[in-house]
Design a protein around this motif. Structure first.
Motif, PDB file in Angstrom:
ATOM      1  N   GLY A 165       2.969   9.064  11.114  1.00 14.60           N
ATOM      2  CA  GLY A 165       4.423   9.203  11.039  1.00 14.60           C
ATOM      3  C   GLY A 165       4.823  10.380  10.172  1.00 14.60           C
ATOM      4  N   ASP A 166       6.073  10.813  10.326  1.00 14.23           N
ATOM      5  CA  ASP A 166       6.488  12.030   9.604  1.00 14.23           C
ATOM      6  C   ASP A 166       6.788  11.794   8.127  1.00 14.23           C
ATOM      7  OD1 ASP A 166       8.797  10.678   9.808  1.00 14.23           O
ATOM      8  OD2 ASP A 166       9.846  12.100  11.097  1.00 14.23           O
ATOM      9  N   ILE A 167       6.583  10.581   7.637  1.00 16.05           N
ATOM     10  CA  ILE A 167       6.745  10.370   6.189  1.00 16.05           C
ATOM     11  C   ILE A 167       5.477  10.752   5.433  1.00 16.05           C
ATOM     12  CG2 ILE A 167       8.517   8.575   6.303  1.00 16.05           C
ATOM     13  CD1 ILE A 167       6.232   6.531   5.939  1.00 16.05           C
ATOM     14  N   TYR A 168       4.391  10.998   6.178  1.00 23.02           N
ATOM     15  CA  TYR A 168       3.123  11.373   5.547  1.00 23.02           C
ATOM     16  C   TYR A 168       3.007  12.895   5.478  1.00 23.02           C
ATOM     17  CZ  TYR A 168       1.987   6.541   6.628  1.00 23.02           C
ATOM     18  OH  TYR A 168       2.014   5.183   6.712  1.00 23.02           O
ATOM     19  N   VAL A 205       0.866  -1.187   0.000  1.00 18.28           N
ATOM     20  CA  VAL A 205       0.000   0.000   0.000  1.00 18.28           C
ATOM     21  C   VAL A 205       0.900   1.233   0.000  1.00 18.28           C
ATOM     22  CG1 VAL A 205      -1.921  -1.142   1.154  1.00 18.28           C
ATOM     23  CG2 VAL A 205      -0.234   0.021   2.531  1.00 18.28           C
ATOM     24  N   SER A 206       0.396   2.301  -0.589  1.00 17.60           N
ATOM     25  CA  SER A 206       1.256   3.464  -0.786  1.00 17.60           C
ATOM     26  C   SER A 206       0.999   4.550   0.261  1.00 17.60           C
ATOM     27  CB  SER A 206       1.027   4.047  -2.179  1.00 17.60           C
ATOM     28  OG  SER A 206      -0.256   4.623  -2.237  1.00 17.60           O
ATOM     29  N   ILE A 207       1.986   5.412   0.404  1.00 20.65           N
ATOM     30  CA  ILE A 207       1.857   6.565   1.297  1.00 20.65           C
ATOM     31  C   ILE A 207       0.704   7.467   0.834  1.00 20.65           C
ATOM     32  CG2 ILE A 207       3.045   8.692   2.026  1.00 20.65           C
ATOM     33  CD1 ILE A 207       4.358   6.356   3.318  1.00 20.65           C
ATOM     34  N   ASP A 208       0.585   7.627  -0.497  1.00 22.21           N
ATOM     35  CA  ASP A 208      -0.469   8.491  -1.054  1.00 22.21           C
ATOM     36  C   ASP A 208      -1.853   7.991  -0.670  1.00 22.21           C
ATOM     37  OD1 ASP A 208       1.512   9.914  -2.223  1.00 22.21           O
ATOM     38  OD2 ASP A 208       1.327   8.966  -4.189  1.00 22.21           O
ATOM     39  N   ALA A 260       0.121   4.983  10.418  1.00 23.94           N
ATOM     40  CA  ALA A 260      -0.905   6.011  10.245  1.00 23.94           C
ATOM     41  C   ALA A 260      -2.198   5.419  10.792  1.00 23.94           C
ATOM     42  CB  ALA A 260      -1.065   6.366   8.775  1.00 23.94           C
ATOM     43  N   VAL A 261      -2.675   5.978  11.876  1.00 23.45           N
ATOM     44  CA  VAL A 261      -3.892   5.453  12.504  1.00 23.45           C
ATOM     45  C   VAL A 261      -4.894   6.593  12.647  1.00 23.45           C
ATOM     46  CG1 VAL A 261      -4.854   4.228  14.488  1.00 23.45           C
ATOM     47  CG2 VAL A 261      -2.507   3.789  13.803  1.00 23.45           C
TER      48      VAL A 261
END
Lengths: 139, 407
Positions: free
Chosen positions: B164-167, B27-30, B131-132
């Motif tokens: 998380g800070d990647i989002y 699954v992707s960050i987007d 990511a929740v």
């Protein structure tokens, strides 16, 4: 008579326990027991270079996340560093290599698609027989 | 021989499962970044379905089950992270009659979903890449059944538990309002953030449904169900429109569904759904979805699902793709229970008819088989032409009180 009734009760309890176990296993409770969501990495440096850091590098190389910020002299072991890297990532090992007649040379080695399964990982870094390369082995 | 056959059976069952998880895409960050908006829209779509009758009740709960870390890993710029996409949901609606033909109802939808490094029931691990989020939708409804009119309105809360800070950055908590108006077969539903509209859904459910007092069969059951959904693209994007056409093809058991996106004028998805019974408790579906990856054949995702009352298993199906962060290439199981009711009849959300066990009608009058000369009064005697008299045998007594005579 009492003994056989106790055995029957114990069997029923065992059946109930198995059913409860299966139900909790199904809902993911037990996966914590055999899956580790973080990696505790310890590095032993058996190479002739001094390791000065280990980073996770993005696939396009534009972004770096440090994992180990420590100097590991040849023959030494690092402390254990726990991070949430579980999966397959590109790793960069930054080293200072001894150079004959000159000052030491700073360089780095990129390792692509290194797999971390989570839990305790003991990584041994040594000189490759092919020269100017590092050999990595999880033990 | 028997042993070999059993081994082959186990192997035949295990092979697609193993192949399914081996070919799983991350699954992707987007997809996770827009998860909150997707959840909100999905909930409003379900509320639209449930409010078709405006009365009765609805209960739903469930969770996705993917036991292997390799089924839904996360793809970030750093690589592929082992972990689990998850989705837990529950919903309830109930409306009671406050006076003749007037119903007041309350509805509550809750969904918690995202991606985490651990599989869990209640408490996630919350790692650096998790990511929740949760979305809660609640509201009140009023239905005037004589006019076939429903008005509903409420709030939607989107809460970020951990990102998380990647989002991309997003607000911790967002509050939306929503409103729904249904008159007969037509409904309009809007979602708003402060003074901005976020989405507008116009539906014309023309198909006649017996469960809401319509026809059981005939040409009216073959009328189409149309939906036009408008989405606000915000300051950075363009507004978009999705048009969906659902069509009963055979006896409210076989349905076709197709949707197109505008202004791109592109095909979005198509589905062929077969329900052995029109109550939709059991369903089989084959779907095709455009992924917008623009790489030839890979652009179209073909899949299917089996939907039973308590479990749903899908592979590349449009529902799982849209509800679980575009997860594909793996079998996705969902343990769930979902049931709607009106006037005591049971059916699944969106169904045109109720379950057969509830629709049996008694067409014989009550009749007794007792002998006529047993001294009792019989049903056919009571409806006869001659007047009947009853004679009670017993003890007559008089109540007395102090200082007074008999009363």
């Amino acid at each position: 008579m009492i003994f056989s009734s106790m055995i029957r009760s114990a069997r029923r309890l065992a059946l109930l326990a198995v059913f409860a176990l299966a139900t909790f296993g199904l809902t993911g409770c037990l996966s914590h027991w055999f899956l580790d969501p973080s990696t505790r990495l310890q590095v032993e440096n058996r190479s002739s270079s001094t390791i000065v850091g280990i980073d996770v590098v993005s696939e396009d190389g534009s972004s770096i996340r440090p994992w180990i910020r420590d100097t590991i002299a040849p023959g030494e072991r690092s402390r254990v560093y726990e991070e949430d890297w579980v999966g397959t990532f590109n790793i960069r090992i930054r080293v200072i290599e001894p150079a004959s007649g000159k000052a030491s040379v700073e360089g780095s080695y990129d390792i692509e698609d290194l797999e971390f399964d989570g839990g305790s990982e003991f990584l041994v870094v040594s000189d490759s027989e092919k020269g100017h390369r590092l050999h990595l082995e999880f033990k | 021989m028997m042993k070999l056959r059993n081994t082959l059976k186990i192997f035949a069952c295990a092979l697609p499962l193993l192949a399914g998880q081996a070919l799983a895409d991350a699954v992707s960050i987007d997809a996770l970044a827009v998860g909150g908006a997707t959840m909100r829209d999905n909930q409003l779509g379900e509320i639209r379905d449930v409010l078709r009758g405006g009365r009765g009740g609805y209960l739903d709960f469930g969770f996705n089950y993917m036991p292997l870390v390799s089924q839904t890993p996360l793809k970030s710029e750093y690589g592929e992270h082992d972990g689990f996409a998850f989705r837990h949901h529950m919903a309830g609606f109930g409306a009671g009659e406050i006076s003749k033909n007037n119903y007041l109802g309350f509805l509550l939808w809750f969904e918690r979903s995202g991606w985490d490094g651990e599989d869990f029931v209640l408490f996630p691990y919350y790692n650096d890449f998790s990511a929740v989020r949760s979305v809660t939708t609640w509201g009140f409804s009023y239905t005037q059944s004589a006019m076939d009119l429903t008005v509903a309105a409420g709030m939607q809360h989107q809460n970020v538990e951990h990102v998380g800070d990647i989002y991309p950055d997003e607000n911790d908590s967002l509050l939306y309002s929503w409103a729904h108006l249904r008159w007969g077969h037509t409904s309009v539903q809007g979602s708003f953030h402060r003074t901005d509209w976020r989405s507008l859904r116009i539906s014309m459910d023309l198909e006649s449904r017996e469960v809401y007092g319509g026809r059981r069969s005939g040409p009216l059951t073959y009328l189409p169900n149309l939906e036009v959904a408008l989405y606000n693209g915000g300051d950075d994007g363009d507004d978009s429109v999705r048009v969906t056409w659902e069509q009963n093809l055979i006896a409210q058991r076989l349905y076709g569904e197709v949707s197109f996106d505008f202004p791109s004028r592109e095909f979005h998805s198509a589905a062929l759904k077969y329900y052995p019974d029109p109550s939709r408790m059991i369903g089989f579906e084959a779907t095709c979805l455009r992924r917008n990856v623009r790489s030839g054949a890979a652009d179209l995702l073909w899949g299917g699902a089996i939907d039973l009352l308590f479990v749903r298993i899908g592979y590349n199906s449009a529902y799982e793709y849209n509800h679980l962060y575009r997860a594909k290439g793996t079998f996705i199981a969902e343990f769930k229970f979902s049931m709607a009711t009106i006037d005591g009849f049971l059916f699944s959300r969106g169904a045109p008819r109720s379950a057969p066990m509830e629709t049996m009608k008694l067409d014989k009058k009550n009749k007794d088989n007792w002998p006529k000369d047993d001294g009792k009064i019989h049903l056919d005697q009571a409806t006869g032409s001659a007047p009947k008299t009853l004679e009670a045998k017993g003890v007559r007594y008089e109540k007395t009180t102090y200082g007074g005579g008999a009363k």
